[in-house]
Design an enzyme around this catalytic site. Structure first.
Site, PDB file in Angstrom:
ATOM      1  N   LYS A   1       0.828  -1.070  -0.060  1.00 16.83           N
ATOM      2  CA  LYS A   1       0.044  -0.067  -0.030  1.00 16.83           C
ATOM      3  C   LYS A   1       0.843   1.258   0.096  1.00 16.83           C
ATOM      4  CE  LYS A   1      -3.635   2.148   2.576  1.00 16.83           C
ATOM      5  NZ  LYS A   1      -3.357   3.114   3.318  1.00 16.83           N
TER       6      LYS A   1
ATOM      7  N   HIS B   1      -1.794   7.922   0.991  1.00 18.66           N
ATOM      8  CA  HIS B   1      -2.012   7.967   2.241  1.00 18.66           C
ATOM      9  C   HIS B   1      -2.657   9.309   2.547  1.00 18.66           C
ATOM     10  CE1 HIS B   1      -0.779   5.056   5.809  1.00 18.66           C
ATOM     11  NE2 HIS B   1      -1.857   6.111   6.355  1.00 18.66           N
TER      12      HIS B   1
ATOM     13  N   ILE C   1     -12.075   8.727  -2.636  1.00 17.59           N
ATOM     14  CA  ILE C   1     -13.177   8.032  -3.231  1.00 17.59           C
ATOM     15  C   ILE C   1     -14.433   7.953  -2.366  1.00 17.59           C
ATOM     16  CG2 ILE C   1     -13.974   5.724  -4.253  1.00 17.59           C
ATOM     17  CD1 ILE C   1     -11.217   7.023  -5.405  1.00 17.59           C
TER      18      ILE C   1
HETATM   19  C1  LIG Z   1      -8.419   7.519  10.999  1.00 16.93           C
HETATM   20  C2  LIG Z   1      -7.603   6.890   9.906  1.00 16.93           C
HETATM   21  C3  LIG Z   1      -6.766   6.136   9.956  1.00 16.93           C
HETATM   22  C4  LIG Z   1      -5.955   5.370   9.156  1.00 16.93           C
HETATM   23  N1  LIG Z   1      -5.046   4.352   9.692  1.00 16.93           N
HETATM   24  C5  LIG Z   1      -4.193   3.668   8.532  1.00 16.93           C
HETATM   25  C6  LIG Z   1      -3.323   2.499   8.684  1.00 16.93           C
HETATM   26  O1  LIG Z   1      -3.249   2.436   9.975  1.00 16.93           O
HETATM   27  N2  LIG Z   1      -2.823   2.009   7.808  1.00 16.93           N
HETATM   28  C7  LIG Z   1      -2.619   2.448   6.376  1.00 16.93           C
HETATM   29  O2  LIG Z   1      -2.222   1.839   5.660  1.00 16.93           O
HETATM   30  N3  LIG Z   1      -3.469   3.650   6.050  1.00 16.93           N
HETATM   31  C8  LIG Z   1      -4.236   4.256   7.194  1.00 16.93           C
HETATM   32  N4  LIG Z   1      -5.006   5.148   6.974  1.00 16.93           N
HETATM   33  C9  LIG Z   1      -5.031   5.822   5.507  1.00 16.93           C
HETATM   34  C10 LIG Z   1      -6.332   5.126   4.732  1.00 16.93           C
HETATM   35  O3  LIG Z   1      -6.142   3.557   4.366  1.00 16.93           O
HETATM   36  C11 LIG Z   1      -6.232   5.630   3.228  1.00 16.93           C
HETATM   37  O4  LIG Z   1      -5.151   5.413   2.685  1.00 16.93           O
HETATM   38  C12 LIG Z   1      -6.454   7.307   3.274  1.00 16.93           C
HETATM   39  O5  LIG Z   1      -7.257   7.743   4.183  1.00 16.93           O
HETATM   40  C13 LIG Z   1      -6.670   7.856   1.891  1.00 16.93           C
HETATM   41  O6  LIG Z   1      -8.037   7.623   1.588  1.00 16.93           O
HETATM   42  P1  LIG Z   1      -9.191   8.811   1.901  1.00 16.93           P
HETATM   43  O7  LIG Z   1      -8.796  10.107   1.117  1.00 16.93           O
HETATM   44  O8  LIG Z   1     -10.453   7.947   0.963  1.00 16.93           O
HETATM   45  O9  LIG Z   1      -9.606   8.797   3.178  1.00 16.93           O
HETATM   46  C14 LIG Z   1      -5.942   5.921   7.732  1.00 16.93           C
HETATM   47  C15 LIG Z   1      -6.935   6.609   7.622  1.00 16.93           C
HETATM   48  C16 LIG Z   1      -7.596   7.504   8.636  1.00 16.93           C
HETATM   49  C17 LIG Z   1      -8.392   8.667   8.233  1.00 16.93           C
END
Ligand SMILES: Cc1cc2nc3c(=O)[nH]c(=O)nc-3n(C[C@H](O)[C@H](O)[C@H](O)COP(=O)(O)O)c2cc1C
Length: 300
Positions: A171, A195, A229
């Site tokens: 990832k 991320h 998304i």
């Molecule tokens: C509260 C929170 C916790 C997250 N924890 C992790 C994590 O532990 N490991 C990881 O790979 N990504 C983590 N992420 C990132 C998400 O998996 C994702 O890649 C990121 O939020 C982008 O997507 P979005 O724009 O749709 O939120 C976290 C995101 C949020 C908001």
């Protein structure tokens, strides 16, 4: 001349996503089927959950938010992801019955990486992986909630991949170079992601996706997109540009916080319903047929 610079990759990504438009193709079209075959298993939808961590029990409910969205993912036949957590929490996730990929952090403590991956496999995880986009921070190597992260070499990744029977997900891929390394190391899937904007001016995942797709041509690596998304139309654009699936993220949080399993389940249903609608309106009856022929891309 004064002008406003925008370095926030979340905003740049949202603008790019919204600049891609969709043509309509209705004659001879039918109601589409959103199910997918993914790494040997059938899922009802190409919409996946995000690898989240640290979600508490919202509104005093019994389950944490992590367990609630996992239950909803199972109910809706989706592949589930979770992120940073200790083994006891992961065991609770597995108790939901959701088919779950555990994304382990790039901990400096390599024993912890191996322990979490082995534990995941021993309790029935569907897949394992690592978010390589959390290695570095502004002070050098990142520290996440008191835990030190460290560099992950090709040899280290290869050894994780070779140590498990489970499909391995990397990832945080945002270049063809890393995508090719993942393929050569034996990863089964990559998540094209910044991320939630860790890197300033990060290229939107959908903008780099065609380049990554071309680089992986002929290689057996699935591509999932995340970041920004929030709708079925967004998922459609990901699929049309070459992804096999897309993960919602923060867009599900209001429904999850307010309505728990049912609330976030309705959100997932709504995203999938809109995807089916857009597929039907563009003449694609199944997910594997979708291509970019109904997209209008922004001018270069
Ligand atoms: C509260 C929170 C916790 C997250 N924890 C992790 C994590 O532990 N490991 C990881 O790979 N990504 C983590 N992420 C990132 C998400 O998996 C994702 O890649 C990121 O939020 C982008 O997507 P979005 O724009 O749709 O939120 C976290 C995101 C949020 C908001």
């Amino acid at each position: 001349m004064a002008y406003n610079r925008v370095s926030d990759a979340n905003e740049i990504t949202a603008r790019y996503l919204d600049s891609i438009l969709i043509k309509q193709r209705l004659i001879d079209s039918v109601v589409a089927d959103t199910s997918i075959e993914f790494l040997g298993e059938t899922f009802q939808s190409p919409v996946m959950t995000p690898a989240f961590s640290h979600l508490v029990q919202f509104k005093g409910r019994e389950l944490t938010g992590l367990e609630e969205y996992s239950v909803a993912a199972k109910d809706h036949g989706m592949l589930n992801f979770v992120g940073m957590m200790e083994n006891d929490m992961f065991e609770k996730i597995m108790a939901t019955g959701a088919k779950t990929v555990r994304i382990v952090k790039p901990y400096a403590d390599n024993g912890k990486v191996r322990d979490q991956m082995q534990f995941a496999e021993s309790v029935g995880a569907w897949g394992i992986g690592m978010d390589i986009d959390h290695i570095f921070g502004n002070q050098g190597l990142d520290v996440v909630i008191g835990e030190k992260m460290d560099v992950q070499t090709s040899d280290m990744l290869r050894s994780y991949i070779e140590s498990t029977k489970l499909p391995f997900f990397v990832k945080g891929v945002l270049s063809a170079d890393d995508a090719l390394k993942c393929a050569d190391l034996g990863a089964k899937a990559i998540l094209v992601s910044h991320h939630h904007g860790r890197l300033p001016y990060a290229v939107p995942p959908l903008q780099i996706l065609p380049e990554i797709k071309a680089a992986l041509s002929g290689k057996d690596v699935k591509i999932i997109v995340d970041c920004g998304i929030s709708s079925g139309a967004d998922v459609y654009k990901c699929l049309a540009l070459g992804a096999d699936a897309a993960a919602v993220g923060r867009s599900m949080l209001p429904s999850l916080e307010d309505g728990g399993v049912d609330g976030v389940g309705s959100f997932f249903q709504g995203v999938n319903d809109e995807l089916r609608f857009v597929m039907s309106c563009t003449g694609f009856s199944k997910v594997s047929d979708i291509d970019d022929s109904c997209l209008v891309m922004p001018r270069a």
